[in-house]
Design an enzyme around this catalytic site. Structure first.
Site, PDB file in Angstrom:
ATOM      1  N   ALA A 113       0.332  -9.527  -0.957  1.00 56.18           N
ATOM      2  CA  ALA A 113      -0.361  -8.429  -1.630  1.00 56.18           C
ATOM      3  C   ALA A 113      -0.459  -8.767  -3.120  1.00 56.18           C
ATOM      4  CB  ALA A 113       0.405  -7.124  -1.428  1.00 56.18           C
ATOM      5  N   LYS A 114      -1.241  -8.042  -3.849  1.00 58.42           N
ATOM      6  CA  LYS A 114      -1.314  -8.236  -5.305  1.00 58.42           C
ATOM      7  C   LYS A 114      -1.952  -7.001  -5.916  1.00 58.42           C
ATOM      8  CE  LYS A 114      -0.468 -11.640  -8.329  1.00 58.42           C
ATOM      9  NZ  LYS A 114       0.459 -12.781  -8.247  1.00 58.42           N
ATOM     10  N   GLY A 115      -1.690  -6.782  -7.198  1.00 57.32           N
ATOM     11  CA  GLY A 115      -2.288  -5.639  -7.878  1.00 57.32           C
ATOM     12  C   GLY A 115      -2.664  -5.994  -9.297  1.00 57.32           C
TER      13      GLY A 115
END
Ligand code: NAD
Length: 423
Positions: A113-115
């Site tokens: 995941a990444k943000g």
């Protein structure tokens, strides 16, 4: 963002396009699992959030934030949060996908995941930075959690920001959820060794690659692009092993010293004012960084930095990808043709997520390890992963990058196959 953006239609030269072409290259090595490969070519879930905050001058500013969960076949999502003015959904998609590959490559029980928030945090006051962090955390709170998706630091985010994220999530859920983020300060459930873990992983994989190339680290000349958490720690460890750091570039510019830069003096100056404020080297134009004579090149800033043209002129024999996605696919091919060995991001910089995993495990067990134990475990995991990848590369006569993807994609797609498709 391109109007045409869809999961399978990347904009030209984008990190997501780079990722998709890296996946295409691995398909011939997946055997029957190749029927599942499309699952890797799109994120499972992508959330775009509006982040409004009241600025110190009383105006209301709106920022765009993202959290992308690329794949969770093997475990909860895991990946950092980036605050940068150039952040886009497509970039975050690519960064989340590289986390899927990375966590599988080192065999951690996570997905990817990444943000990020499209903002220049250097233009915010401390209060504004806290507000933007808390509002963003609250907005993505519907999809993150200690068992679902665990953020961590990335470019321009740090332990303080992780502490605000942990507090905001905890306030919203009514407990103290230390396991919701990693990279926290030590007294809030952080782990010893986390701050230096990514740079340490770059060093451990780089030292092994140099050994296999027959390159002596003593006296080896190293050029480092990006002198933050990853670049400066890797540079320090290589200097301790006897290498000379001959060129460093950060967002303020480039300095060069063919006799080796004195890191004990450079690091405090770089942290405060940027590398060009340092007097112990010559300031040169940024493009000259890529011409500097060196044996090892460490890109540790942003994506897409090693272009075809720069790949053609570097004198390095070894490239250690501290950054995520620093080499575009055409440059990768040129480096291979020129006999330059590339240790790819998805293994080279996996030290950070590995110690993040240790932090998460320690938080759940409420039992904390000493730094020696952390470093011994980190080195063991990195070396086991690298050796397995190297064997795969030798077996199929493929690059370390394609070999890493082969090892990782097999694990991910096997998990996908065994879980089956819902419903
Ligand atoms: P950081 O914010 O600590 O440092 C980033 C560095 O890059 C700074 O020195 C900055 O000046 C420099 N930089 C920014 N824009 C630049 C430009 N246009 N040209 C040259 N230099 C520029 O970030 P970090 O945590 O060290 O991350 C660096 C890279 O490593 C990113 O690609 C990140 O995704 C990757 N990474 C970080 C971690 C981690 O644990 N922090 C883990 C894995 C990968």
């Amino acid at each position: 963002m391109s109007e045409k953006l869809s999961f399978v239609n990347p904009t030209a030269n984008s990190p997501w396009g780079t990722y998709l072409s890296q996946v295409d290259r691995v398909v011939p090595y997946l055997g029957p699992l190749a029927r599942w490969v499309e699952t890797l070519k799109r994120p499972k879930r992508a959330l775009i959030v509006d982040v409004p905050i009241e600025m110190d001058d009383g105006t209301i500013a709106h920022f765009e934030g993202y959290r992308v969960q690329h794949n969770m076949s093997r475990g909860p999502g895991k990946g950092g949060v980036r605050f940068h003015p150039d952040v886009t959904l497509e970039e975050v998609m690519a960064l989340s996908a590289w986390m899927t590959i990375k966590t599988a490559a080192v065999n951690l029980p996570y997905g990817g995941a990444k943000g990020g928030i499209r903002v220049d945090p250097k233009k915010l006051s401390l209060q504004e930075l806290e507000k933007i962090t808390r509002r963003y955390t609250s907005e993505i709170g519907i999809i993150i959690g200690p068992h679902t998706d665990i953020p961590a630091p990335d470019v321009n985010t740090n332990g303080q920001i992780m502490a605000w994220m942990m507090d905001t999530y905890s306030m919203n859920t009514g407990g103290t959820a230390t396991g919701v983020v990693t990279g926290k300060p030590l007294h809030l459930g952080g782990s010893l060794g986390r701050v230096k873990a990514t740079g340490r992983g770059v060093f451990v994989t780089g030292r092994e690659a140099a050994r296999r190339l027959g390159m002596d680290l003593r006296g080896a000349r190293i050029a480092v692009q990006g002198f933050g958490n990853v670049g400066s720690v890797a540079a320090e460890l290589f200097a301790e092993a006897g290498a000379k750091i001959v060129a460093v570039q950060d967002h303020t510019g480039t300095i060069v010293n063919t006799n080796g830069l004195d890191l004990s003096k450079l690091i405090p100056v770089a942290n405060k004012e940027g590398v060009i404020a340092f007097k112990g080297g010559d300031v040169v134009p940024n493009e000259a960084f890529w011409d500097t004579a060196c044996d090892i090149l460490i890109p540790a800033a942003l994506e897409g930095q090693i272009t075809a043209e720069r790949a053609q002129k570097t004198t390095a024999k070894l490239v250690l990808e501290g950054a995520n996605g620093p080499t575009v696919p055409t440059a990768d091919d040129i480096l291979a043709e020129r006999g330059v060995l590339v240790v790819p991001d998805v293994i080279c910089n996996a030290g950070g997520v590995t110690v993040s995993y240790f932090e998460w495990v320690q938080d759940f067990s409420s039992f904390f390890w000493d730094e020696d134990e952390i470093n011994v475990r980190l080195d063991r995991i990195m070396m086991n992963a690298l050796n397995q990848i190297w064997d795969t590369a030798d077996k199929h006569k493929i690059s370390l990058r394609t070999a890493t993807y082969a090892v990782a994609c097999e694990r991910i797609l096997m998990a996908r196959q065994e879980r089956g498709l819902y419903p």
